[in-house]
Motif scaffolding. Structure first.
Motif, PDB file in Angstrom:
ATOM      1  N   LEU A   1       5.427   3.153   9.888  1.00  0.00           N
ATOM      2  CA  LEU A   1       5.361   2.739   8.470  1.00  0.00           C
ATOM      3  C   LEU A   1       4.644   1.287   8.229  1.00  0.00           C
ATOM      4  O   LEU A   1       3.985   1.200   7.219  1.00  0.00           O
ATOM      5  CB  LEU A   1       6.767   2.813   7.977  1.00  0.00           C
ATOM      6  CG  LEU A   1       6.714   2.571   6.367  1.00  0.00           C
ATOM      7  CD1 LEU A   1       6.153   3.373   5.518  1.00  0.00           C
ATOM      8  CD2 LEU A   1       8.275   2.447   5.930  1.00  0.00           C
TER       9      LEU A   1
ATOM     10  N   ILE B   1       0.675   5.345   0.661  1.00  0.00           N
ATOM     11  CA  ILE B   1       1.162   5.879   2.039  1.00  0.00           C
ATOM     12  C   ILE B   1       1.249   7.349   1.444  1.00  0.00           C
ATOM     13  O   ILE B   1       0.985   8.322   2.160  1.00  0.00           O
ATOM     14  CB  ILE B   1       1.984   5.117   2.544  1.00  0.00           C
ATOM     15  CG1 ILE B   1       1.593   3.804   3.089  1.00  0.00           C
ATOM     16  CG2 ILE B   1       2.405   6.015   3.892  1.00  0.00           C
ATOM     17  CD1 ILE B   1       2.504   2.921   3.569  1.00  0.00           C
TER      18      ILE B   1
ATOM     19  N   ALA C   1       0.945   1.391   8.714  1.00  0.00           N
ATOM     20  CA  ALA C   1       0.339   2.092   7.566  1.00  0.00           C
ATOM     21  C   ALA C   1       0.389   1.423   6.146  1.00  0.00           C
ATOM     22  O   ALA C   1      -0.766   1.081   5.449  1.00  0.00           O
ATOM     23  CB  ALA C   1       1.162   3.472   7.139  1.00  0.00           C
ATOM     24  N   MET C   2       1.628   0.465   5.945  1.00  0.00           N
ATOM     25  CA  MET C   2       1.320  -0.369   4.843  1.00  0.00           C
ATOM     26  C   MET C   2       0.335  -1.350   4.901  1.00  0.00           C
ATOM     27  O   MET C   2      -0.342  -1.926   4.008  1.00  0.00           O
ATOM     28  CB  MET C   2       2.899  -1.167   4.739  1.00  0.00           C
ATOM     29  CG  MET C   2       3.762  -0.163   4.337  1.00  0.00           C
ATOM     30  SD  MET C   2       5.457  -0.636   4.357  1.00  0.00           S
ATOM     31  CE  MET C   2       5.601  -2.074   3.074  1.00  0.00           C
TER      32      MET C   2
ATOM     33  N   ASN D   1      -1.485   9.419   0.602  1.00  0.00           N
ATOM     34  CA  ASN D   1      -2.410   9.631   2.018  1.00  0.00           C
ATOM     35  C   ASN D   1      -1.511  10.775   2.781  1.00  0.00           C
ATOM     36  O   ASN D   1      -2.370  11.594   3.424  1.00  0.00           O
ATOM     37  CB  ASN D   1      -2.569   8.423   2.827  1.00  0.00           C
ATOM     38  CG  ASN D   1      -3.524   7.563   2.221  1.00  0.00           C
ATOM     39  OD1 ASN D   1      -4.221   7.811   1.139  1.00  0.00           O
ATOM     40  ND2 ASN D   1      -3.212   6.109   2.317  1.00  0.00           N
TER      41      ASN D   1
ATOM     42  N   ALA E   1      -2.941   0.009   4.494  1.00  0.00           N
ATOM     43  CA  ALA E   1      -3.186   0.221   2.611  1.00  0.00           C
ATOM     44  C   ALA E   1      -3.410  -0.948   1.986  1.00  0.00           C
ATOM     45  O   ALA E   1      -4.091  -0.859   1.005  1.00  0.00           O
ATOM     46  CB  ALA E   1      -2.165   0.791   2.385  1.00  0.00           C
TER      47      ALA E   1
END
Length: 426
Positions: free
Chosen positions: A198, A418, A201-202, A421, A205
């Protein structure tokens, strides 16, 4: 992902079973605040506090004390004159002023946690990796491979309820109780997957200059903060409050967006109120007449927003205790409002959850007493399969309640992007 990032990612994945891990990461190449990153692993000692109870582990045994956690943190720093890494939760305010936190707790987390790492890795702005302390144990277990993240929104405040609270706050402002308040609300999710996935992913982004990741027992923190709370280098101490936000929309001219934010009377007024508050905080520890605003209303651009940033700095006398400096300025005025005490009392009244880690600070203190802390915003805090992501904004007399609601949704994009996506990939 470059070689340094790959190396850090591997270390995080392989080290969490061996002890707590804290990463402080400058993610935006070229940003003036993106300099060095640090990965601290495997505590040799730690301090954590909850309410009036402080637990200290010296590497061999645990002792529990009752009293002001700020005092015990100062003692811990003096006894362990080494690098410290950790966080300060918002509710430590209760040990600075006569305040309380009686709202429900969404995540079970200490109010304060710092560790002395056995292993400390530094990555400079060029990507060079340096071991400041220790080296990874060759017998570390192979970490989990990157996997799928599943996040489902479970609960959030309604638009009408948040707007009602904004209107109540505006009434307070009209009556003179305070002139700015930061009102937040939590998004609650169910998460399945690795918190490190996570965090990455953050970061993909929306990279930020003050990113952070922590895995502390059952607790995980994934932080995408653009904001510095407070830093010290020798006798210089400075803060960089952010107040003033504009959406960075695809397809629009960036310079037009930036200039619109720069010229906004409302956003400038919000920023100036907090600048004055920070000046007052710093004056408590500064040498006489050394407090100054070295940069006012600077516009910085991030993945989803443009923001207005100011820099307030001062000179402190030699031997000034770093914990005392932090305590006098905590929590960050951009996350409370002004005046500070009145706005924090109203926050307790209007918000229906205990902020905990959110709107606190995450950072490090060097053996010499230098430090650097972010403001814990744009942050996902998880415990097991429960994840909380609070968002908020500054309310003033000029605030449009609907616009304030929409601003909180803009700030939530670091997590909602996220989600979008993931849905597209299914």
């Amino acid at each position: 992902m470059n070689k340094a990032e790959q190396h850090i990612s591997t270390l995080v994945r392989e080290s969490r079973d061996a002890g707590d891990v804290i990463l402080l990461e400058s993610q935006m190449t070229g940003h003036p605040a993106s300099t060095k990153s640090y990965l601290a692993m495997q505590p040799a000692a730690y301090i954590k506090a909850r309410g009036n109870e402080t637990e200290i582990w010296d590497g061999e045994s645990v002792q529990v004390f009752t009293g002001d956690p700020w005092d015990y943190l100062s003692r811990f720093k003096k006894e362990h004159n080494e690098w410290l890494f950790g966080y300060l939760g918002y509710d430590l305010k209760n040990h600075i002023e006569n305040l309380k936190s009686n709202n429900k707790e969404l995540i079970n987390a200490p109010d304060l946690y710092f560790m002395v790492p056995e292993i400390l890795v530094e990555v400079d702005a060029t990507g060079k990796v340096k071991y400041i302390k220790g080296e990874p144990n060759q017998t570390l277990k192979k970490g989990k491979e990157s996997g799928e993240i599943s996040i489902t929104l479970k609960n959030q405040i309604s638009e009408s309820e948040y707007i009602r609270k904004v209107k109540q706050a505006k009434k307070d402002i009209y009556e003179g109780r305070y002139y700015e308040i930061n009102l937040s609300h939590p998004l609650e999710f169910e998460i399945k997957g690795d918190s490190w996935d996570l965090y990455e992913a953050m970061k993909t982004a929306g990279p930020v200059p003050f990113g952070g990741y922590a895995n502390i027992g059952h607790l995980s923190i994934c932080c995408s903060s653009p904001e510095r709370f407070l830093a010290r280098s020798g006798n210089r101490v400075w803060s960089q409050p952010i107040k003033g936000t504009a959406s960075r929309k695809a397809g629009k001219k960036v310079l037009v967006d930036i200039e619109k934010l720069r010229q906004s009377e409302k956003e400038r007024a919000e920023n100036l109120m907090i600048v004055d508050l920070v000046r007052n905080d710093l004056s408590r520890v500064a040498e006489l007449q050394s407090v100054k605003v070295s940069n006012l209303f600077e516009i910085q651009s991030f993945e989803t927003v443009h923001q207005m940033v100011s820099t307030v700095e001062c000179t402190v006398p030699d031997q000034t205790d770093s914990i005392e400096i932090i305590k006098h300025c905590f929590p960050m005025g951009s996350m409370t409002g002004a005046p500070k005490i009145a706005s924090m009392e109203a926050i307790e009244k209007y918000e229906d959850y205990k902020r905990g880690i959110y709107s606190g600070a995450m950072g490090y203190i060097t053996p010499e007493g230098d430090f650097d802390f972010n403001v814990i915003i744009r942050t996902a805090i998880s415990e097991g399969e429960k994840l909380v992501y609070p968002v908020g904004g500054a309310i003033t007399s000029d605030s449009d309640p609907m616009a304030e609601w929409e601003e909180t949704l803009i700030k939530a994009r670091a997590i909602t992007t996220i989600l979008e996506n993931l849905e597209e990939a299914e």
